[in-house]
Design an enzyme around this catalytic site. Structure first.
Site, PDB file in Angstrom:
ATOM      1  N   LYS A 147       0.826  -1.204   0.000  1.00  0.00           N
ATOM      2  CA  LYS A 147       0.000   0.000   0.000  1.00  0.00           C
ATOM      3  C   LYS A 147       0.860   1.254   0.000  1.00  0.00           C
ATOM      4  O   LYS A 147       0.622   2.209  -0.749  1.00  0.00           O
ATOM      5  CB  LYS A 147      -0.925  -0.024   1.217  1.00  0.00           C
ATOM      6  CG  LYS A 147      -1.981   1.087   1.196  1.00  0.00           C
ATOM      7  CD  LYS A 147      -2.867   1.009   2.426  1.00  0.00           C
ATOM      8  CE  LYS A 147      -3.820  -0.154   2.363  1.00  0.00           C
ATOM      9  NZ  LYS A 147      -3.579  -1.212   3.298  1.00  0.00           N
ATOM     10  N   GLU A 195      -9.511   3.245  -4.464  1.00  0.00           N
ATOM     11  CA  GLU A 195     -10.371   3.929  -3.503  1.00  0.00           C
ATOM     12  C   GLU A 195     -10.192   5.437  -3.687  1.00  0.00           C
ATOM     13  O   GLU A 195      -9.063   5.923  -3.756  1.00  0.00           O
ATOM     14  CB  GLU A 195     -10.022   3.523  -2.064  1.00  0.00           C
ATOM     15  CG  GLU A 195     -10.394   2.081  -1.754  1.00  0.00           C
ATOM     16  CD  GLU A 195     -10.189   1.728  -0.292  1.00  0.00           C
ATOM     17  OE1 GLU A 195     -10.208   2.651   0.554  1.00  0.00           O
ATOM     18  OE2 GLU A 195     -10.000   0.534   0.001  1.00  0.00           O
ATOM     19  N   GLN A 244      -1.427   9.000   6.837  1.00  0.00           N
ATOM     20  CA  GLN A 244      -1.815   9.851   5.715  1.00  0.00           C
ATOM     21  C   GLN A 244      -2.840  10.867   6.173  1.00  0.00           C
ATOM     22  O   GLN A 244      -3.736  10.564   6.976  1.00  0.00           O
ATOM     23  CB  GLN A 244      -2.389   8.970   4.601  1.00  0.00           C
ATOM     24  CG  GLN A 244      -2.679   9.655   3.299  1.00  0.00           C
ATOM     25  CD  GLN A 244      -3.156   8.659   2.248  1.00  0.00           C
ATOM     26  OE1 GLN A 244      -3.657   7.583   2.583  1.00  0.00           O
ATOM     27  NE2 GLN A 244      -2.998   8.989   0.989  1.00  0.00           N
ATOM     28  N   GLY A 256      -8.400  -6.339   2.656  1.00  0.00           N
ATOM     29  CA  GLY A 256      -9.170  -6.510   3.880  1.00  0.00           C
ATOM     30  C   GLY A 256      -8.553  -7.442   4.894  1.00  0.00           C
ATOM     31  O   GLY A 256      -9.174  -7.750   5.907  1.00  0.00           O
ATOM     32  N   HIS A 309     -13.502 -37.415 -23.402  1.00  0.00           N
ATOM     33  CA  HIS A 309     -13.156 -38.682 -22.771  1.00  0.00           C
ATOM     34  C   HIS A 309     -14.247 -39.237 -21.866  1.00  0.00           C
ATOM     35  O   HIS A 309     -14.649 -40.399 -21.982  1.00  0.00           O
ATOM     36  CB  HIS A 309     -11.861 -38.531 -21.968  1.00  0.00           C
ATOM     37  CG  HIS A 309     -11.691 -39.617 -20.962  1.00  0.00           C
ATOM     38  ND1 HIS A 309     -12.062 -39.456 -19.642  1.00  0.00           N
ATOM     39  CD2 HIS A 309     -11.274 -40.885 -21.084  1.00  0.00           C
ATOM     40  CE1 HIS A 309     -11.844 -40.583 -19.008  1.00  0.00           C
ATOM     41  NE2 HIS A 309     -11.358 -41.464 -19.846  1.00  0.00           N
TER      42      HIS A 309
END
Length: 865
Positions: free
Chosen positions: A21, A293, A179, A128, A823
């Site tokens: 990430k 996202e 962030q 997740g 087969h």
């Protein structure tokens, strides 16, 4: 490497330090026109410094745990998380994190997100699996949530996911992304390829009010948009009664949405198109479809995460932009597993048809054939006796006009679709074809003996010409087509004249020269040798449970009472059929002769379930049923108007079916016999390459294409990095499910049955062997673990000839893949088993042990409990 890296100090090459990430966000921040909220990464160096010692005592126990033992995983993973959350972050590291936080604004709300090194990878998203925390404020809270992110590397779901996907717990490290928070008006996800159809030209947008957590957690339904070529195709507006917003005191809160906004779209069409354009830019940068996202604020879109969509099957590369319609070769060959590079290249050397590779499988492009009127008509007609889901999938694409029809183009039909020509009903033709093939294989064994180095590889390369000559002998094609056409004629005319459905099924039982059917009955003869000796049976039972590799157990067997006879019977069987195995069209697969233990569960089932002489009795019983059926239909036909003529024509077709049908299985037997000779010689050469230091281990040759192997033998050099890369790619390919049909747009199609004549809840399929049978379903995914009892119904994804020994114990057959002449269908008719093939997701929808009823005449399965 420092303990903290700002986004502008990292890029995609820093995954080992910033996790997936973090590396993606750092890389995204460099893409023109893409706004990424500012932030930094607490690197894996910090994780190792603080956490490694605390978790070490727990990792061996965790690695040894069964991923299906949920209770054990829960207990062990909880212990690791407690150890991580209790660690103390050293002062110098805490100060470095605080300094980075101050550059964002010490009390600026932040998102604190886990970023594992095995996360957001091209081959495994781990979506997740670890935790993220929103609206975290202040240095102490950030530090606390950094520890919680570290600990989330060991949630139950993350531990189980890693174990099932082959990731070493010790080798996975955790970075943490911190962030700046965005307080959006709307948020959601963007898939730059349609996640349902896999179409790379269609993007899907999902949007909710507030933060995307409401969507990801499933609390709120999302608006859905599909966009193609800067145009919104569809919009579905959901009732969004709740939204997740940032809370004043940290974290998030769930708030009701005003009634007038609940059914208002979260995005305008123009905003959806703008977002998809942004997604296409990101997709181009990373070189593959992305799961993104996003957040929308008053100043536009912000991207907070982007990862590869790992569930898409790769598109075969044709090297141009034209429309291509790719058909799975594996579905046609009844082997949908991934193949290694040597296996792929050997198959391509075997067949004259051009093929493309994708996901470790081969695909043939039908677009050039169906682009002409004659080609399309011939192709669709041929598909009617193949897997009906193929036909529906192809017809669906053609009905949309995906492949334009060139009315004035000439039709150049491949040999497989061209009329085969006439042939007389002469048993000697079949006998001669078989003799020619067997003699050629014997000559190959003599000629290849003693060859090494470039001379060996050149010899094998040239021998593919002989293999193709025999495999595609026009006389053999005419024999096979004559048998098929005669069976179709019988089914059509006897249903019209007598009301008999699929009468050819019984009429073709116990035909001569069916090498695959004979192989199943021959294992019953081996069981006759084993059965009288209790110690031998017990010993083989232990070997079957232990599943050792190699042939050493046969020597040990010889020391038991009755063991020499049993060993000799097994070896004699292997001398005739030991070149076979599951997935046998892949030359790299382990053959029965290399690992006879694969056969033991079936052999022991025969010992337990059948009386002495069952093989001969089985054949004679089928032959008697066929003769009775022949007399029955001929007698009834003679009683009809023009009955003598009808009976005469029917007798002629019965003779053709019984003369020619058995040969259907022989060309592949000859091909696999040659493959085994090639493989034994190549493994010998691999041993010499290992001794010379060119290869690390003999199996490395499987990850070189045939021409690359020739070069390695000639030059004494092989690319070790390429071999490692391909080993990893093969592991990924094994997790993919190939579609029957995939277009050059990436749309994957499975096909559908469009029938209204089925009982409620019935599973539709293609009827290939008549009759109805009820019994216990045995859902089998690995022949080596199959233990059928008499009366069981075999349910599996596909069967190739190696599965035939199981058929003698089965009462019926259900497969996910197949057609009238594949087969499983041929052998089911030979053995008189009701069979339905091409039952979509049968191994998922039918439970092992469930009672089912197989309607082999009408083509469906009833689930009885």
């Amino acid at each position: 490497m420092p303990f903290v890296l700002a986004f502008d100090q990292a890029d995609a090459t820093h995954t080992a330090h910033t996790g997936g990430k973090g590396a993606h966000l750092a890389e995204l921040s460099r893409v023109d026109g893409v706004r990424v909220p500012d932030g930094f990464c607490v690197t894996t160096d910090a994780y190792r410094r603080v956490v490694a010692a605390a978790i070490e005592p727990h990792l061996d126990l965790l690695a040894a745990a069964d991923p299906d033992d949920r209770a054990a995983i829960a207990e062990l993973s909880a212990a690791v998380r407690r150890a991580v959350e209790d660690v103390t972050i050293p002062e110098d590291l805490a100060a470095e994190i605080a300094a980075a936080l101050a550059r964002l604004g010490e009390h600026t709300p932040c998102a604190v997100r886990s970023s594992a090194t095995a996360e957001d990878l091209p081959t495994a998203s781990f979506a997740g699996q670890q935790d993220s925390y929103l609206n975290v404020t202040g240095p102490q809270e950030v530090l606390r949530h950094v520890r919680r992110c570290w600990a989330s590397l060991f949630t139950e779901r993350a531990v189980t996911y890693r174990a099932r996907n082959g990731f070493d717990h010790r080798k996975v490290q955790m970075a943490v992304v911190v962030q700046r928070m965005v307080a959006p008006e709307a948020a959601g996800v963007l898939f730059t390829a349609d996640p349902v159809t896999s179409n790379r030209k269609v993007a899907t947008v999902e949007a909710v009010w507030g933060l995307a957590d409401a969507l990801v957690s499933g609390q709120v339904p999302a608006d859905a948009y599909t966009v193609r070529d800067d145009r919104v195709l569809t919009v579905q507006v959901a009732t969004k009664a709740h939204a997740v917003l940032a809370a004043r005191d940290g974290g998030t809160r769930d708030v009701p949405v005003e009634p007038e906004r609940q059914t208002a779209p979260a995005l305008t069409d123009e905003q959806a198109v703008e977002l998809v354009r942004l997604g296409r830019r990101i997709e181009k940068h990373f070189g593959r479809p992305q799961d993104i996202e996003w957040c929308l604020t008053g100043d536009g879109f912000h991207i907070v995460q982007s990862r590869a969509i790992t569930t898409l099957f790769p598109i075969p590369d044709a090297g141009d932009q034209g429309p291509h319609l790719y058909l799975s070769v594996g579905h046609q060959q009844m082997m949908t597993d991934a193949m290694r590079p040597l296996g792929l290249s050997v198959w391509q050397l075997t067949t004259p048809r051009p093929m493309q590779e994708a996901g470790g499988r081969l695909f043939a492009d039908a677009a050039p054939i169906v682009a002409t009127p004659g080609g399309r008509a011939a192709f669709l007609e041929a598909m009617r006796t193949a897997d009906p889901l193929f036909l529906d999938a192809v017809q669906t694409v053609l009905d949309r006009g995906f492949v334009p029809l060139r009315e004035d183009a000439e039709t150049d039909l491949p040999s497989s679709l061209a009329p085969p020509g006439e042939i007389e009903t002469d048993p000697e033709i079949v006998a001669e074809l078989i003799r020619t093939n067997a003699d050629s294989v014997a000559a190959l064994r003599r000629a290849i003996a003693g060859l090494t180095g470039p001379e060996l590889l050149d010899f094998i390369h040239d021998d593919f010409g002989e293999l193709r000559r025999l495999l595609f002998d026009p006389r053999g094609t005419r024999v096979i087509m004559a048998g098929m056409n005669a069976a179709v004629w019988l089914n059509e005319h006897l249903e019209e004249w007598l009301g008999e459905k699929n009468a050819a099924n019984v009429l073709s039982q116990s035909v001569p020269h069916n090498v695959t059917a004979e192989m199943g009955l021959a294992l019953l003869d081996v069981a006759d040798v084993v059965r009288p000796h209790a110690e031998v049976v017990a010993f083989l039972g232990r070997v079957a449970d232990e599943r050792p590799e190699g042939v050493a157990f046969l020597d040990e067997l010889a020391g038991l009472p009755g063991g020499p006879e049993a060993r000799d019977a097994i070896i004699a069987y292997l001398d005739t059929y030991g070149m076979r195995c599951a997935g046998e069209i892949d030359i790299t697969r382990t053959r029965w002769s290399e690992n006879p233990a694969e056969l033991l569960p079936t052999l022991l089932g025969n010992v337990a379930n059948f009386p002495p002489g069952a093989g001969k009795q089985h054949f004679e019983r089928g032959l008697a049923e066929a003769r009775r059926k022949e007399q029955d239909v001929l007698t009834r036909l003679r009683a009809l108007p023009d009955g003598e003529h009808k009976a005469e024509e029917t007798k002629r077709m019965i003779d053709r079916v019984r003369t020619f049908t058995g040969y259907r299985e022989y060309p592949k037997f000859g091909m696999i016999s040659r493959y085994f000779v090639y493989k034994q010689a190549l493994l010998g050469e691999a041993g010499r390459l290992v001794a010379a230091g060119v290869l690390h281990e003999p199996s490395d040759l499987y990850f070189l294409r045939f021409d690359e192997l020739r070069d390695a033998v000639r030059t004494g050099k092989a690319d070790a990095a390429l071999i490692r890369e391909r080993r990893e790619a093969f592991r990924t390919h094994q997790t993919l499910t190939p579609p029957r049909v995939i277009t050059s747009d990436g749309e994957a199609l499975t096909g559908q049955y469009r029938r209204a004549d089925l009982p409620p809840g019935a599973l539709p399929g293609m009827p290939v062997s008549a009759g109805t049978v009820e019994g216990r379903a045995r859902v089998v995914t690995d022949m080596a673990q199959a233990r059928l009892e008499k009366g069981d119904i075999l349910v599996t994804a596909y069967t190739d000839p190696s599965w035939t020994p199981l058929f003698v114990a089965a009462a019926g057959l259900v497969t996910e893949v197949g057609g009238l002449m594949t087969h499983g269908a041929v052998i089911a008719r030979e053995y008189g088993l009701p069979a339905v093939v091409a039952v979509n997701r049968a191994t998922h929808l039918i439970r092992d042990g469930q009672r089912i009823r197989v309607h082999g005449t009408d083509g469906y399965i009833e689930l009885l409990d």
